[in-house]
Motif scaffolding. Structure first.
Motif, short mmCIF file in Angstrom:
data_model
loop_
_atom_site.label_atom_id
_atom_site.label_comp_id
_atom_site.label_asym_id
_atom_site.label_seq_id
_atom_site.Cartn_x
_atom_site.Cartn_y
_atom_site.Cartn_z
N GLY A 152 0.76 -1.24 0.00
CA GLY A 152 0.00 0.00 0.00
C GLY A 152 0.79 1.29 0.00
N ALA A 153 1.76 1.42 0.89
CA ALA A 153 2.47 2.68 1.04
C ALA A 153 3.31 3.02 -0.19
CB ALA A 153 3.34 2.63 2.30
N ARG A 154 3.95 2.01 -0.77
CA ARG A 154 4.88 2.26 -1.88
C ARG A 154 4.22 2.12 -3.25
NH1 ARG A 154 10.15 -1.25 0.16
NH2 ARG A 154 10.45 -0.20 2.17
N HIS A 155 3.23 1.25 -3.34
CA HIS A 155 2.63 0.96 -4.64
C HIS A 155 1.11 1.01 -4.51
CE1 HIS A 155 6.67 -0.32 -5.82
NE2 HIS A 155 6.68 -1.11 -4.75
N PRO A 156 0.52 2.18 -4.44
CA PRO A 156 -0.93 2.28 -4.23
C PRO A 156 -1.76 1.64 -5.33
CG PRO A 156 0.03 4.43 -4.79
CD PRO A 156 1.16 3.51 -4.51
N ARG A 157 -1.29 1.68 -6.57
CA ARG A 157 -2.05 1.05 -7.65
C ARG A 157 -2.11 -0.47 -7.47
NH1 ARG A 157 0.59 5.28 -10.19
NH2 ARG A 157 -0.80 6.75 -11.27
N VAL A 158 -0.98 -1.05 -7.08
CA VAL A 158 -0.95 -2.49 -6.81
C VAL A 158 -1.88 -2.82 -5.65
CG1 VAL A 158 0.50 -4.42 -6.10
CG2 VAL A 158 1.38 -2.73 -7.73
N LEU A 176 -10.00 -2.86 3.00
CA LEU A 176 -8.59 -2.46 3.06
C LEU A 176 -8.40 -1.02 2.57
CD1 LEU A 176 -6.87 -5.65 1.58
CD2 LEU A 176 -7.49 -5.20 3.95
N LEU A 177 -9.36 -0.54 1.80
CA LEU A 177 -9.24 0.79 1.21
C LEU A 177 -9.65 1.90 2.17
CD1 LEU A 177 -10.78 -0.10 -2.26
CD2 LEU A 177 -8.38 0.48 -1.83
N ALA A 185 -4.94 4.47 -5.52
CA ALA A 185 -5.39 3.20 -4.96
C ALA A 185 -6.87 2.98 -5.24
CB ALA A 185 -5.12 3.16 -3.47
N TRP A 186 -7.67 4.01 -5.03
CA TRP A 186 -9.11 3.91 -5.27
C TRP A 186 -9.41 3.73 -6.76
CZ3 TRP A 186 -12.86 3.63 -1.53
CH2 TRP A 186 -12.45 3.91 -0.23
#
Length: 418
Positions: A152-158, A176-177, A185-186
């Motif tokens: 999450g912190a480094r790769h929000p798209r993943v 998780l979102l 991320a969203w």
């Protein structure tokens, strides 16, 4: 200590190997675990769904199919090991998923600011839950969730893509979102979820029939709300305990009232989460995981159903939280571990006492569900204080207002506030 040892501690690997070997011996029936056979979900229900899914459709006529369309991938996964029977292949894939979670947590523990206690929580928590863990596909879903949070912190798209994929496996990973701040991320979750949902709908008919079956579920006898009905049975309540919609539920007068109360409690919990998100102003690296942990705790504790395998979700998220040395979820995580021990006692060891609503069964449920309530309250309080409230160090180091001084440098006793 050598770098390799830090990444994969010998003691941790030994504990994982020993406990998982024991779980395999139980599910493969080389050893007999007390209580009802927990492996029939795999050898009967899952394998039956497997045959239907291979025929090109979802189990439309089976009300026990209450899972989103991605669950078909988990049910069909034993086909990857054709040299094994269905059940042994399923257990082997759960074991592999378990190992993936351990590797992810160990790797996270070696990062700057990381800690190996998270990996220990996973090893101990899964072992405490007993063989039920290996006879359900929840470890597979939890592996996806753990990977999403650690990315999450480094790769929000993943992170967003994995959360969406997890939600299509078993819904709850969408939570998780809750703590995700980056729009990427969203957006990634929305795009991935939409594309995958469309593909599942085209792949086979009946992809979303589960929504109707899930809506018809009642109050499962292990849930928080069921405690009121267990107590009511002691005073002559005439309800029944029956297998209904895939779980052992209460049926009878006032059950609908209890179910509605559970839904209202869940709505209130999610209202709190919305308020938290609006008020939160400090987001540390561990906040994403801790917000997800609180959200899933609330979802699980207030649900009409608290199946034993739900505890796997909490163990996995608690483990991620404790991978951060600065994390604040130590007490809630340990409460979840204690709840895991009571869970294996209420199912499968003494499940007949729970069904009978006798003193032992009711006491076990009060203790287990009470621990979940405490864990939820503690976790929510810690999250609020860490992200919204005034931290203790801010109170200690807050600069005091300058007070007027007299010409000789002493405080003026006549000044206001003296």
């Amino acid at each position: 200590m050598a770098a390799g040892t830090q990444r994969f501690p010998v003691g941790l690997l030994t504990a994982w190997t020993a406990t998982r070997l024991l779980l395999l011996l139980f599910v493969l029936k080389f050893l007999v675990f007390p209580g009802p056979d927990v492996t029939t979900d795999v050898s009967v229900i899952y394998q039956g769904w497997y045959e239907v899914l291979r025929g090109g459709t979802y189990p439309l006529g089976d009300v026990t199919w209450q899972y989103p369309p991605g669950a078909a991938l988990a049910i069909l996964s034993p086909a990857l090991l054709p040299f094994l029977g269905y059940a042994p292949a399923f257990f082997a894939l759960v074991l592999l998923s378990d190992l993936v979670v351990l590797a992810l947590l160990c790797s996270a523990g070696t990062r700057p600011g990381g800690a190996q206690r998270g990996a220990w929580v996973w090893v101990v928590g899964v072992a405490l839950l007993g063989p039920t863990v290996y006879a359900r596909y929840d470890v597979m879903v939890t592996a996806v969730a753990v990977a999403a949070l650690l990315a999450g912190a480094r790769h929000p798209r993943v992170m967003g893509a994995l959360a969406a994929f997890g939600a299509l496996l078993k819904v709850w990973p969408v939570l998780l979102l809750v703590g995700a701040r980056k729009r990427a991320a969203w957006l990634s979750a929305a795009v991935t979820g939409s594309v995958l949902a469309a593909l599942f709908a085209v792949w086979m008919p009946g992809a979303f029939a589960f929504l109707t079956f899930q809506r018809e579920r009642g109050t499962e006898i292990e849930s928080l709300g069921a405690l009121a009905l267990h107590v009511a049975r002691q005073f002559g309540w005439e309800g029944q305990v029956l297998l209904n919609y895939g779980s052992v539920e209460f049926l009878g007068p006032y059950v609908d009232v209890v179910s509605m109360a559970a839904l209202l409690l869940s709505a209130a919990a999610f209202g709190w989460l919305a308020l938290w998100r609006l008020r939160a102003r400090r987001f540390a690296p561990h906040t994403l995981a801790e917000a997800a942990f609180v959200a899933v705790l609330m979802f699980t504790t207030t649900s009409r159903v608290i199946s034993p395998q739900y505890m796997v979700w909490l163990v996995g998220l608690a483990a991620v939280c404790l991978c951060f040395r600065a994390g604040r979820m130590v007490v809630p995580a340990y409460l979840v571990l204690a709840a895991c021990l009571l869970t294996v006692l209420e199912f499968p060891v003494w499940f007949d006492h729970v069904v009978a609503s006798d003193w032992l069964g009711v006491l076990l449920l009060f203790a287990r569900n009470g621990l979940l309530v405490l864990a939820t309250l503690f976790a929510a309080l810690e999250l609020w204080q860490d992200t919204v409230g005034l931290r203790r160090e801010e109170v200690v180091h807050r600069p005091e207002e300058r007070r007027p001084q007299s010409p000789d440098g002493l405080l003026d006793p006549t000044a206001p506030g003296q």
